[in-house]
Design an enzyme around this catalytic site. Structure first.
Site, PDB file in Angstrom:
ATOM      1  N   CYS A  45       0.893  -1.134   0.245  1.00  0.00           N
ATOM      2  CA  CYS A  45      -0.023   0.010  -0.133  1.00  0.00           C
ATOM      3  C   CYS A  45       0.726   1.343   0.109  1.00  0.00           C
ATOM      4  O   CYS A  45       1.841   1.233   0.975  1.00  0.00           O
ATOM      5  CB  CYS A  45      -0.710  -0.163   1.223  1.00  0.00           C
ATOM      6  SG  CYS A  45      -1.740   1.569   1.593  1.00  0.00           S
ATOM      7  N   CYS A  48       0.781   3.134   3.620  1.00  0.00           N
ATOM      8  CA  CYS A  48       1.033   2.736   4.778  1.00  0.00           C
ATOM      9  C   CYS A  48       2.339   3.018   5.277  1.00  0.00           C
ATOM     10  O   CYS A  48       3.362   3.498   4.325  1.00  0.00           O
ATOM     11  CB  CYS A  48       0.948   1.052   4.813  1.00  0.00           C
ATOM     12  SG  CYS A  48      -0.699   0.313   5.010  1.00  0.00           S
ATOM     13  N   HIS A 108      -4.338   1.069   7.889  1.00  0.00           N
ATOM     14  CA  HIS A 108      -4.887   0.709   6.710  1.00  0.00           C
ATOM     15  C   HIS A 108      -6.453   0.377   6.567  1.00  0.00           C
ATOM     16  O   HIS A 108      -7.244   0.932   5.845  1.00  0.00           O
ATOM     17  CB  HIS A 108      -4.066  -0.320   6.012  1.00  0.00           C
ATOM     18  CG  HIS A 108      -4.481  -0.634   4.595  1.00  0.00           C
ATOM     19  ND1 HIS A 108      -3.961   0.067   3.512  1.00  0.00           N
ATOM     20  CD2 HIS A 108      -5.308  -1.530   4.072  1.00  0.00           C
ATOM     21  CE1 HIS A 108      -4.481  -0.439   2.311  1.00  0.00           C
ATOM     22  NE2 HIS A 108      -5.209  -1.353   2.634  1.00  0.00           N
ATOM     23  N   ASN A 148     -12.502  11.141  -1.374  1.00  0.00           N
ATOM     24  CA  ASN A 148     -13.298  10.077  -2.280  1.00  0.00           C
ATOM     25  C   ASN A 148     -13.361   8.832  -1.549  1.00  0.00           C
ATOM     26  O   ASN A 148     -12.094   8.249  -1.150  1.00  0.00           O
ATOM     27  CB  ASN A 148     -12.816   9.825  -3.615  1.00  0.00           C
ATOM     28  CG  ASN A 148     -12.633  11.119  -4.545  1.00  0.00           C
ATOM     29  OD1 ASN A 148     -13.660  11.973  -4.380  1.00  0.00           O
ATOM     30  ND2 ASN A 148     -11.819  11.201  -5.351  1.00  0.00           N
ATOM     31  N   SER A 156      -9.995   2.288  -5.182  1.00  0.00           N
ATOM     32  CA  SER A 156      -9.681   0.757  -4.896  1.00  0.00           C
ATOM     33  C   SER A 156      -9.050   0.845  -3.447  1.00  0.00           C
ATOM     34  O   SER A 156      -8.690  -0.285  -2.886  1.00  0.00           O
ATOM     35  CB  SER A 156      -9.162   0.387  -5.907  1.00  0.00           C
ATOM     36  OG  SER A 156      -8.044   0.931  -6.297  1.00  0.00           O
ATOM     37  N   HIS A 159      -7.338   2.490   2.351  1.00  0.00           N
ATOM     38  CA  HIS A 159      -6.370   3.441   3.441  1.00  0.00           C
ATOM     39  C   HIS A 159      -6.922   4.708   3.415  1.00  0.00           C
ATOM     40  O   HIS A 159      -7.283   5.353   2.498  1.00  0.00           O
ATOM     41  CB  HIS A 159      -4.949   3.468   2.812  1.00  0.00           C
ATOM     42  CG  HIS A 159      -4.229   3.856   3.966  1.00  0.00           C
ATOM     43  ND1 HIS A 159      -3.102   3.009   4.640  1.00  0.00           N
ATOM     44  CD2 HIS A 159      -3.941   4.783   4.911  1.00  0.00           C
ATOM     45  CE1 HIS A 159      -2.391   3.632   5.603  1.00  0.00           C
ATOM     46  NE2 HIS A 159      -2.870   4.687   5.860  1.00  0.00           N
ATOM     47  N   HIS A 161      -7.942   8.485   3.558  1.00  0.00           N
ATOM     48  CA  HIS A 161      -7.237   9.542   3.118  1.00  0.00           C
ATOM     49  C   HIS A 161      -7.960  10.613   2.528  1.00  0.00           C
ATOM     50  O   HIS A 161      -9.056  10.115   1.923  1.00  0.00           O
ATOM     51  CB  HIS A 161      -5.894   9.230   2.259  1.00  0.00           C
ATOM     52  CG  HIS A 161      -6.200   8.647   0.957  1.00  0.00           C
ATOM     53  ND1 HIS A 161      -6.699   7.429   0.766  1.00  0.00           N
ATOM     54  CD2 HIS A 161      -6.388   8.991  -0.164  1.00  0.00           C
ATOM     55  CE1 HIS A 161      -6.933   7.143  -0.522  1.00  0.00           C
ATOM     56  NE2 HIS A 161      -6.594   8.278  -1.234  1.00  0.00           N
ATOM     57  N   GLN A 163      -7.408  14.449  -0.276  1.00  0.00           N
ATOM     58  CA  GLN A 163      -6.606  14.759  -1.105  1.00  0.00           C
ATOM     59  C   GLN A 163      -6.875  16.511  -0.958  1.00  0.00           C
ATOM     60  O   GLN A 163      -8.031  17.005  -0.947  1.00  0.00           O
ATOM     61  CB  GLN A 163      -6.786  14.584  -2.562  1.00  0.00           C
ATOM     62  CG  GLN A 163      -6.700  13.122  -2.806  1.00  0.00           C
ATOM     63  CD  GLN A 163      -6.913  12.821  -4.478  1.00  0.00           C
ATOM     64  OE1 GLN A 163      -5.924  13.396  -5.334  1.00  0.00           O
ATOM     65  NE2 GLN A 163      -7.596  11.933  -4.560  1.00  0.00           N
TER      66      GLN A 163
END
Ligand SMILES: [Zn+2]
Ligand SMILES: [Zn+2]
Length: 344
Positions: A45, A48, A108, A148, A156, A159, A161, A163
């Protein structure tokens, strides 16, 4: 059965609410939910801690929040000079700006809904810093912070997060809200979003969560089935202006909304979550009321809201669901996350 057209005051457009059609036969694609176990750490990932990213950079062994410049930026201070258009009629400019990624947690397998109120406040403080830092740059007219979440919106990697895009232009939705807010204030002497909140409180049927300094509601003029707005009650142009107590109350209300989303269908609930904040273009935005919007793409666990003729072709939304019914579902959903109930 709601069948009417509702005015969206922030966008300045009509929304067609045609909820009488929601049980029409459906033979299209089903999305299907994924219930597979997600590990706490994934070796490949790119988000991670300690892992190698495609850029060749290695993530630090971070233990709460981690911010880095996007390895595949759509806007960048390093963007090339644009080609001179062949026609003088066409306009162009450099894709200048900064794009960053903010990891909410080293874990994660967590989602924003599963972070504690304290962790969410810490994330808000990070957003405050990012908005202030990026917004103060001379070439940045607007800072868009968004998450998103879920395969339904094309993500997909689970994890957790978000933007950040710090742009040399103001995104259209924000520009519309600025314009609508200015016109409303000139005509009525009141902040538009304050009247949106007041009308929701007056009606009362679509309030999902509320405390002393923050409120969440499914707006009367919602375009998506489970669209929810989360906002401080006081008017602030951006999250950077909120006090510690306001952040705490906002975190509590936001968490309640997120937990209810997940509990609706006992699955991580997909959404697009933008922070709507005032432009940083040097204009007077004292009447802009910062808020967070959720645009969930699903109407049912396995049914996407497709954007088609009215939305893409015409630019106005056609909603197949009644905002009052969808708000009632969220109000009835538990405020204790289903995963917590299972494991404890
Ligand atoms: Zn990860
Ligand atoms: Zn907004």
């Amino acid at each position: 059965m709601t069948w009417e057209e509702r005015w969206h005051p922030l966008r300045g457009e009509w929304v067609v609410v045609a909820a009488h059609r929601q049980n029409r036969p459906w033979s299209g694609e089903m999305v299907g939910r994924s219930l597979k176990e997600i590990p706490r750490f994934v070796g490949d990932c790119y988000l991670c801690p300690g892992n190698l990213r495609v850029s060749g950079a290695t993530n630090p062994a971070y233990d709460n929040i981690f911010v880095f410049d996007n390895d595949h930026p759509s806007i960048s201070t390093g963007a090339p000079q644009p080609d001179v258009p062949r026609s003088a009629f066409h306009k162009t400019m450099r894709a200048d700006g900064i794009s960053r990624v903010v990891c909410y947690s080293p874990r994660h397998d967590l989602t924003l809904a599963e972070l504690s109120q304290v962790e969410i406040v810490r994330l808000f403080e990070c957003w405050q810093q990012q908005y202030a830092e990026l917004g103060s740059m001379p070439n940045v007219d607007h800072v868009l912070i968004f998450e998103n979440k879920g395969e339904a919106v094309g993500v997909s990697n689970p994890h957790p997060h978000c933007q950040i895009y710090a742009n040399n232009f103001v995104f259209k939705t924000i520009a519309n809200e600025v314009q609508a807010g200015r016109e409303y204030f000139a005509q009525n002497g009141r902040v538009l979003f304050q009247d949106v909140i007041a009308a929701e409180i007056e009606d009362g049927r679509r309030i999902i969560a509320e405390n002393d300094k923050a409120i969440a509601f499914l707006p009367y003029f919602a375009r998506y089935a489970y669209e929810v707005f989360v906002a401080p009650k006081a008017t602030h142009p951006s999250i950077a202006n909120l006090s510690g107590n306001e952040l705490k109350d906002l975190a509590e209300v936001l968490k309640t909304v997120l937990v209810k989303f997940d509990n609706l269908w006992q699955m991580p609930f997909p959404y697009v979550m933008p922070l709507h904040q005032a432009p940083t273009d040097g204009g007077d935005h004292s009447t802009f009321h910062f808020h967070i919007e959720f645009h969930p793409p699903l109407r049912k666990p396995d049914l996407l809201k497709y954007l088609a003729g009215p939305e893409i072709g015409g630019g106005n939304f056609l909603s197949d669901t009644s905002p009052e019914e969808k708000a009632a579902e969220l109000i009835a959903a538990s405020s204790v996350h289903y995963k917590t109930e299972v494991s404890e």
